[in-house]
Design a protein around this motif. Structure first.
Motif, PDB file in Angstrom:
ATOM      1  N   VAL A   1      43.153  41.328  59.345  1.00 34.61           N
ATOM      2  CA  VAL A   1      43.530  40.386  58.292  1.00 34.61           C
ATOM      3  C   VAL A   1      43.488  41.118  56.950  1.00 34.61           C
ATOM      4  CG1 VAL A   1      42.803  38.277  59.473  1.00 34.61           C
ATOM      5  CG2 VAL A   1      41.145  39.564  58.099  1.00 34.61           C
ATOM      6  N   GLU A   2      44.209  40.568  55.961  1.00 34.71           N
ATOM      7  CA  GLU A   2      44.337  41.245  54.657  1.00 34.71           C
ATOM      8  C   GLU A   2      44.186  40.229  53.538  1.00 34.71           C
ATOM      9  OE1 GLU A   2      47.522  44.139  54.693  1.00 34.71           O
ATOM     10  OE2 GLU A   2      48.247  43.432  52.755  1.00 34.71           O
ATOM     11  N   GLU A   3      43.353  40.520  52.554  1.00 34.70           N
ATOM     12  CA  GLU A   3      43.254  39.761  51.299  1.00 34.70           C
ATOM     13  C   GLU A   3      43.329  38.236  51.512  1.00 34.70           C
ATOM     14  OE1 GLU A   3      42.460  41.203  48.516  1.00 34.70           O
ATOM     15  OE2 GLU A   3      43.233  43.253  48.577  1.00 34.70           O
ATOM     16  N   LEU A   4      42.518  37.734  52.426  1.00 36.27           N
ATOM     17  CA  LEU A   4      42.587  36.285  52.708  1.00 36.27           C
ATOM     18  C   LEU A   4      42.092  35.459  51.526  1.00 36.27           C
ATOM     19  CD1 LEU A   4      41.418  36.067  56.442  1.00 36.27           C
ATOM     20  CD2 LEU A   4      43.757  36.154  55.518  1.00 36.27           C
ATOM     21  N   CYS A   5      41.144  36.015  50.751  1.00 35.82           N
ATOM     22  CA  CYS A   5      40.639  35.321  49.567  1.00 35.82           C
ATOM     23  C   CYS A   5      40.506  36.359  48.449  1.00 35.82           C
ATOM     24  CB  CYS A   5      39.293  34.654  49.869  1.00 35.82           C
ATOM     25  SG  CYS A   5      37.934  35.817  50.064  1.00 35.82           S
ATOM     26  N   PRO A   6      40.308  35.928  47.199  1.00 40.87           N
ATOM     27  CA  PRO A   6      40.233  36.914  46.110  1.00 40.87           C
ATOM     28  C   PRO A   6      38.993  37.800  46.219  1.00 40.87           C
ATOM     29  CG  PRO A   6      40.615  34.689  45.245  1.00 40.87           C
ATOM     30  CD  PRO A   6      40.257  34.537  46.696  1.00 40.87           C
ATOM     31  N   ALA A   7      39.169  39.090  45.943  1.00 39.96           N
ATOM     32  CA  ALA A   7      38.013  39.996  45.913  1.00 39.96           C
ATOM     33  C   ALA A   7      37.121  39.684  44.715  1.00 39.96           C
ATOM     34  CB  ALA A   7      38.490  41.447  45.862  1.00 39.96           C
ATOM     35  N   ASP A   8      37.703  39.011  43.707  1.00 46.66           N
ATOM     36  CA  ASP A   8      36.889  38.626  42.543  1.00 46.66           C
ATOM     37  C   ASP A   8      35.867  37.540  42.889  1.00 46.66           C
ATOM     38  OD1 ASP A   8      38.099  40.476  40.988  1.00 46.66           O
ATOM     39  OD2 ASP A   8      39.240  39.065  39.750  1.00 46.66           O
ATOM     40  N   ASP A   9      36.075  36.830  43.982  1.00 43.21           N
ATOM     41  CA  ASP A   9      35.033  35.905  44.466  1.00 43.21           C
ATOM     42  C   ASP A   9      34.004  36.771  45.196  1.00 43.21           C
ATOM     43  OD1 ASP A   9      36.723  34.014  43.464  1.00 43.21           O
ATOM     44  OD2 ASP A   9      37.330  33.198  45.417  1.00 43.21           O
ATOM     45  N   VAL A  10      33.250  37.521  44.442  1.00 44.36           N
ATOM     46  CA  VAL A  10      32.543  38.683  44.999  1.00 44.36           C
ATOM     47  C   VAL A  10      31.626  38.336  46.178  1.00 44.36           C
ATOM     48  CG1 VAL A  10      31.001  40.602  44.429  1.00 44.36           C
ATOM     49  CG2 VAL A  10      32.693  39.835  42.763  1.00 44.36           C
ATOM     50  N   LEU A  11      30.715  37.401  45.980  1.00 43.90           N
ATOM     51  CA  LEU A  11      29.761  37.114  47.057  1.00 43.90           C
ATOM     52  C   LEU A  11      30.430  36.397  48.231  1.00 43.90           C
ATOM     53  CD1 LEU A  11      26.527  36.172  45.079  1.00 43.90           C
ATOM     54  CD2 LEU A  11      27.146  38.337  46.159  1.00 43.90           C
TER      55      LEU A  11
ATOM     56  N   SER B   1      43.555  44.333  45.970  1.00 41.74           N
ATOM     57  CA  SER B   1      42.242  44.512  45.330  1.00 41.74           C
ATOM     58  C   SER B   1      41.860  45.991  45.242  1.00 41.74           C
ATOM     59  CB  SER B   1      41.161  43.753  46.110  1.00 41.74           C
ATOM     60  OG  SER B   1      41.016  44.292  47.401  1.00 41.74           O
ATOM     61  N   ALA B   2      42.654  46.864  45.873  1.00 36.57           N
ATOM     62  CA  ALA B   2      42.284  48.285  45.895  1.00 36.57           C
ATOM     63  C   ALA B   2      43.504  49.169  45.609  1.00 36.57           C
ATOM     64  CB  ALA B   2      41.678  48.644  47.247  1.00 36.57           C
ATOM     65  N   PRO B   3      44.098  49.025  44.415  1.00 39.56           N
ATOM     66  CA  PRO B   3      45.319  49.797  44.136  1.00 39.56           C
ATOM     67  C   PRO B   3      45.080  51.253  43.751  1.00 39.56           C
ATOM     68  CG  PRO B   3      44.820  48.369  42.273  1.00 39.56           C
ATOM     69  CD  PRO B   3      43.793  48.065  43.340  1.00 39.56           C
ATOM     70  N   THR B   4      43.831  51.667  43.507  1.00 42.97           N
ATOM     71  CA  THR B   4      43.549  53.067  43.166  1.00 42.97           C
ATOM     72  C   THR B   4      42.421  53.578  44.074  1.00 42.97           C
ATOM     73  OG1 THR B   4      41.750  52.613  41.606  1.00 42.97           O
ATOM     74  CG2 THR B   4      43.997  52.518  40.715  1.00 42.97           C
ATOM     75  N   PRO B   5      42.227  54.888  44.158  1.00 46.20           N
ATOM     76  CA  PRO B   5      41.108  55.402  44.955  1.00 46.20           C
ATOM     77  C   PRO B   5      39.758  54.852  44.478  1.00 46.20           C
ATOM     78  CG  PRO B   5      42.624  57.179  44.446  1.00 46.20           C
ATOM     79  CD  PRO B   5      43.102  55.983  43.665  1.00 46.20           C
ATOM     80  N   ALA B   6      39.593  54.707  43.155  1.00 50.28           N
ATOM     81  CA  ALA B   6      38.311  54.193  42.646  1.00 50.28           C
ATOM     82  C   ALA B   6      38.115  52.735  43.038  1.00 50.28           C
ATOM     83  CB  ALA B   6      38.258  54.338  41.124  1.00 50.28           C
ATOM     84  N   ASP B   7      39.182  51.924  42.926  1.00 51.56           N
ATOM     85  CA  ASP B   7      39.078  50.521  43.352  1.00 51.56           C
ATOM     86  C   ASP B   7      38.756  50.446  44.845  1.00 51.56           C
ATOM     87  OD1 ASP B   7      39.780  49.415  40.846  1.00 51.56           O
ATOM     88  OD2 ASP B   7      41.901  49.746  41.283  1.00 51.56           O
ATOM     89  N   ALA B   8      39.428  51.294  45.618  1.00 53.19           N
ATOM     90  CA  ALA B   8      39.196  51.294  47.067  1.00 53.19           C
ATOM     91  C   ALA B   8      37.733  51.619  47.363  1.00 53.19           C
ATOM     92  CB  ALA B   8      40.122  52.300  47.743  1.00 53.19           C
ATOM     93  N   THR B   9      37.204  52.610  46.679  1.00 52.20           N
ATOM     94  CA  THR B   9      35.795  52.983  46.891  1.00 52.20           C
ATOM     95  C   THR B   9      34.879  51.821  46.555  1.00 52.20           C
ATOM     96  OG1 THR B   9      36.400  55.200  46.189  1.00 52.20           O
ATOM     97  CG2 THR B   9      34.056  54.736  46.326  1.00 52.20           C
ATOM     98  N   ARG B  10      35.129  51.192  45.390  1.00 50.88           N
ATOM     99  CA  ARG B  10      34.282  50.060  44.970  1.00 50.88           C
ATOM    100  C   ARG B  10      34.334  48.927  45.990  1.00 50.88           C
ATOM    101  NH1 ARG B  10      35.320  51.405  39.527  1.00 50.88           N
ATOM    102  NH2 ARG B  10      37.451  50.634  39.735  1.00 50.88           N
ATOM    103  N   GLU B  11      35.540  48.581  46.435  1.00 52.23           N
ATOM    104  CA  GLU B  11      35.679  47.444  47.361  1.00 52.23           C
ATOM    105  C   GLU B  11      35.011  47.753  48.706  1.00 52.23           C
ATOM    106  OE1 GLU B  11      36.824  44.437  46.364  1.00 52.23           O
ATOM    107  OE2 GLU B  11      36.885  45.481  44.462  1.00 52.23           O
ATOM    108  N   LEU B  12      35.189  48.996  49.174  1.00 52.06           N
ATOM    109  CA  LEU B  12      34.580  49.349  50.462  1.00 52.06           C
ATOM    110  C   LEU B  12      33.054  49.366  50.350  1.00 52.06           C
ATOM    111  CD1 LEU B  12      37.025  52.219  51.484  1.00 52.06           C
ATOM    112  CD2 LEU B  12      36.825  49.987  52.610  1.00 52.06           C
ATOM    113  N   LEU B  13      32.558  49.970  49.277  1.00 51.56           N
ATOM    114  CA  LEU B  13      31.093  50.045  49.131  1.00 51.56           C
ATOM    115  C   LEU B  13      30.474  48.669  48.911  1.00 51.56           C
ATOM    116  CD1 LEU B  13      30.560  53.292  47.003  1.00 51.56           C
ATOM    117  CD2 LEU B  13      30.392  52.988  49.483  1.00 51.56           C
TER     118      LEU B  13
END
Ligand code: MUC
Ligand code: MG
Length: 367
Positions: A216-226, A244-256
């Motif tokens: 599945v992909e981006e089912l809800c906003p990543a900004d709804d963090v918890l 939610s992960a358009p750059t390598p840094a965003d991808a790292t943040r979202e994965l971590l």
């Protein structure tokens, strides 16, 4: 081999079948053809698709930022100095598809200069990809019928189902109708484009547990963090970060942060140089990747294909390459082809594609 010009040509090609999804819709391919011209007379091409609901860019903003800022910034730089170009473009924040198109046009020009295909220059892992088709919003029977048509005409057996509508019942009916029509041998997965809450998405996942969805992909906003973290933690299949992960840094943040555990790579927003970074980051972190579709025309799809075949990790999954089929026309002299569910790279230097100048004259909107 210096860059002497970066040209922008806006065009508009209507969609025969508009695509609707939770964050927006596309009726016209109002993209920008970007040409990087070198002092030796070589021209590399790529296209930038404006996606205001995803990146804030419009056709006008792409043309303007390239003509006024990026073109002058890279003129005079060597075609081979991609890191110089990257550094100069990064002085302006945002504008990912404008930056990506310049990067990819540089690779195309470089390939033409040395007589080598870009997909081999990038890594040359294989020469074809299985194709996945994206099914936009419609009634259940129409979406099931489109999936069957794509299977029968092109041999495609992998489908991304656009979801994220409210109430969730319509999308539940759509998923079940497609599953029942096409059977369990097809791959089905969902993309919500942030349309649901995490609670709605969790309910959908429970209701569709018997459908054997692959991810599945981006089912809800990543900004709804918890809430997103809560959803991903209970999700039994890979959860892909796309917008939610358009750059390598965003991808790292979202994965971590536990907001995703797989990544969509879109050359339309990271070009070839940035896509290499994302792919290698994902490989290092041990997360899967999929080649996504920015609702690309044939030029953009040729770029996705060139990158997808170049890496072992991106060649593994079916790539989203087919939505140009919904356009009423396109700009290439030789259209892309999908046979037996797969697309093969063209021989020839650079991207192996050629823009049809008569078609460009017909569809360009700047004259
Ligand atoms: C996708 O995968 O989300 C829709 C919006 C966007 O930015 O890309 C498309 C497809
Ligand atoms: Mg997506």
């Amino acid at each position: 081999m210096k860059i002497i010009d970066v040209r922008t040509i806006p065009f508009a090609i209507p969609y025969r079948k508009p695509l609707h999804f939770a964050s927006g819709h596309i009726d016209v391919a109002d993209n920008v053809l970007v040409e990087v011209v070198t002092e030796d007379g070589i021209t590399g091409v790529a296209e930038a698709p404006p996606r205001p609901y995803t990146y804030g860019e419009t056709q006008v903003s792409i043309v303007h930022v390239i003509n006024a800022v990026f073109g002058p910034a890279v003129t005079g730089v060597s075609l081979l100095a991609r890191e110089q170009v990257r550094e100069r473009l990064s002085r302006t924040v945002g504008n990912p598809t404008a930056k990506a198109a310049i990067d990819m046009a540089m690779w195309d020009a470089w390939g033409k200069m040395i007589g080598a295909p870009v997909h081999e220059m990038l890594g040359g892992y294989t020469d074809r990809l299985q194709v996945s088709h994206m099914l936009g919003f419609a009634e259940p029977a129409a979406m099931a019928e489109e999936a069957l048509r794509m299977r029968d005409e092109f041999g495609i057996t992998s489908f991304k189902i656009k979801v994220g509508r409210r109430p969730i019942g319509l999308d539940l009916a759509v998923c079940r109708a497609i599953h029942d029509a096409i059977g369990r041998e097809a791959e089905l997965y969902l993309d919500g484009n942030r349309g649901w809450t995490a609670a709605e998405a969790a309910r959908v996942m429970r209701e569709l547990a018997d459908l054997n969805l692959s991810r599945v992909e981006e089912l809800c906003p990543a900004d709804d963090v918890l809430a997103r973290h809560w959803l991903v933690k209970q999700c039994p299949i890979p959860f892909v970060a796309d917008e939610s992960a358009p750059t390598p840094a965003d991808a790292t943040r979202e994965l971590l942060a536990g907001a995703a555990n797989a990544l969509s790579i879109k050359t339309a927003r990271t070009g070839f140089s940035g896509s290499l970074r994302v792919a290698h980051l994902a490989e290092g972190l041990g997360v899967p990747t999929v080649i996504g579709n920015q609702i690309d025309g044939q030029i953009g799809s040729a770029c996705s294909l060139a990158f997808g075949v170049s890496q072992r990790s991106t060649a593994r999954e079916a790539a989203e390459l087919s939505n140009y089929l919904d356009m009423s026309d396109d700009l290439l002299t030789e259209p892309l082809r999908i046979t037996a569910g797969s697309m093969r790279v063209r021989p020839g230097p650079g991207l192996g594609i050629e823009v049809d100048q008569d078609k460009l004259d017909h569809y360009r909107t700047d004259r």
